[in-house]
Motif scaffolding. Structure first.
Motif, mmCIF file in Angstrom:
data_model
loop_
_atom_site.group_PDB
_atom_site.id
_atom_site.type_symbol
_atom_site.label_atom_id
_atom_site.label_comp_id
_atom_site.label_asym_id
_atom_site.label_seq_id
_atom_site.Cartn_x
_atom_site.Cartn_y
_atom_site.Cartn_z
ATOM 1 N N ARG A 6 -31.938 18.329 11.802
ATOM 2 C CA ARG A 6 -30.836 18.839 12.612
ATOM 3 C C ARG A 6 -30.765 18.139 13.974
ATOM 4 N N ALA A 7 -31.919 17.898 14.606
ATOM 5 C CA ALA A 7 -31.919 17.278 15.934
ATOM 6 C C ALA A 7 -31.280 15.898 15.907
ATOM 7 N N HIS A 8 -31.511 15.152 14.834
ATOM 8 C CA HIS A 8 -30.964 13.807 14.745
ATOM 9 C C HIS A 8 -29.474 13.847 14.407
ATOM 10 N N LEU A 9 -29.080 14.816 13.592
ATOM 11 C CA LEU A 9 -27.659 14.979 13.316
ATOM 12 C C LEU A 9 -26.913 15.343 14.594
ATOM 13 N N THR A 10 -27.486 16.249 15.368
ATOM 14 C CA THR A 10 -26.877 16.631 16.649
ATOM 15 C C THR A 10 -26.794 15.438 17.585
ATOM 16 N N ALA A 11 -27.849 14.624 17.611
ATOM 17 C CA ALA A 11 -27.849 13.434 18.460
ATOM 18 C C ALA A 11 -26.751 12.468 18.054
ATOM 19 N N ALA A 12 -26.533 12.333 16.751
ATOM 20 C CA ALA A 12 -25.479 11.437 16.266
ATOM 21 C C ALA A 12 -24.101 11.932 16.698
ATOM 22 N N ALA A 36 -29.143 22.083 -0.776
ATOM 23 C CA ALA A 36 -29.367 23.235 0.107
ATOM 24 C C ALA A 36 -29.694 22.776 1.519
ATOM 25 N N ARG A 37 -30.525 21.745 1.635
ATOM 26 C CA ARG A 37 -30.874 21.221 2.946
ATOM 27 C C ARG A 37 -29.647 20.614 3.622
ATOM 28 N N ALA A 38 -28.862 19.870 2.868
ATOM 29 C CA ALA A 38 -27.664 19.252 3.426
ATOM 30 C C ALA A 38 -26.674 20.302 3.908
ATOM 31 N N ALA A 39 -26.540 21.383 3.160
ATOM 32 C CA ALA A 39 -25.628 22.455 3.560
ATOM 33 C C ALA A 39 -26.055 23.056 4.895
ATOM 34 N N ALA A 40 -27.362 23.256 5.062
ATOM 35 C CA ALA A 40 -27.864 23.810 6.319
ATOM 36 C C ALA A 40 -27.665 22.833 7.469
ATOM 37 N N LEU A 41 -27.889 21.550 7.200
ATOM 38 C CA LEU A 41 -27.759 20.535 8.243
ATOM 39 C C LEU A 41 -26.328 20.423 8.756
ATOM 40 N N THR A 42 -25.373 20.553 7.863
ATOM 41 C CA THR A 42 -23.979 20.263 8.217
ATOM 42 C C THR A 42 -23.159 21.514 8.498
ATOM 43 N N ALA A 43 -23.804 22.643 8.602
ATOM 44 C CA ALA A 43 -23.075 23.910 8.744
ATOM 45 C C ALA A 43 -22.203 23.951 9.991
ATOM 46 N N GLU A 44 -22.593 23.220 11.034
ATOM 47 C CA GLU A 44 -21.854 23.300 12.294
ATOM 48 C C GLU A 44 -21.319 21.941 12.745
#
Length: 210
Positions: free
Chosen positions: A12-18, A41-49
């Motif tokens: 999540r931290a790296h997705l937010t940074a991107a 399932a992991r991808a769904a959680a990562l991209t929820a926001e």
């Protein structure tokens, strides 16, 4: 100035940074052999926001329909990326199956590979122009390999396209200058170790691409 896709996000931290750096595309890898693979399932959680205007791209390698269906049942992807040996007919079939835009990766090593970009441009919505992996490579992409960008100079294709392959914060500006790529894709070039993204490198890459 090129749009940026950060591929192979697993944290999540790296997705937010991107997103904060200004990336327009976020890549999620659904290929189990990759060190960057995530489960649906992991991808769904990562991209929820993920904010509006940032595209969620799902990378698949020669996938069966069942894998795509199962992934889309959990993850609201915006674009399907096909990064294997899919034929033009298969690309068209995936578009029909999903109703989503499809990006097809095409490996380039020499001018002999360029006609494929025309062939796939007839059926795909976007093209990813990548370095062609070695015949014995374990992964079809994310290997940190570049190709001779001069092969792309002065060329046009039927679809929007992204440049990939060996891009880093240090060379992406030159790559964009030489190829006039409207968008660039990076994975290993913003990592501190295979599959481990680096927030500073992400920010530096986006800044350099722009």
């Amino acid at each position: 100035m090129a749009d940026v896709k950060i591929c192979g996000l697993t944290q999540r931290a790296h997705l937010t940074a991107a997103v904060e750096a200004g990336a327009r595309y976020l890549g999620l890898v659904f290929f189990p052999r990759s060190p960057r693979a995530v489960t649906p399932a992991r991808a769904a959680a990562l991209t929820a926001e993920v904010p509006v205007g940032v595209a969620r791209v799902g990378l698949f390698v020669d996938p069966e329909d069942a894998l795509i269906d199962a992934t889309l049942a959990q993850v609201p992807l915006d674009i399907i990326q096909l990064h294997g040996q899919e034929t033009p007919d298969r690309v068209a079939a995936v578009r029909r199956l999903t109703g989503l835009p499809v990006m097809k990766a095409v490996g380039i090593a020499s001018a002999n590979d360029l006609p494929q970009l025309t062939d796939y441009g007839l059926v795909a919505d976007m093209l990813l122009v990548d370095a062609k992996p070695a015949p014995d490579a374990a992964l079809p992409g994310g290997n940190g390999l570049a190709f001779d960008w001069r092969l792309l100079q002065g060329r046009r294709w039927l679809r929007p396209w992204m440049l990939a392959g060996g891009l880093t914060p240090a060379n992406v500006a030159e790559a964009v200058r030489l190829t006039r790529a409207p968008a660039v894709d990076v994975s290993s070039g913003v990592e501190s170790a295979p599959g481990v993204k680096d927030k500073r490198l992400i920010a530096d890459f986006v800044a350099a691409a722009r």
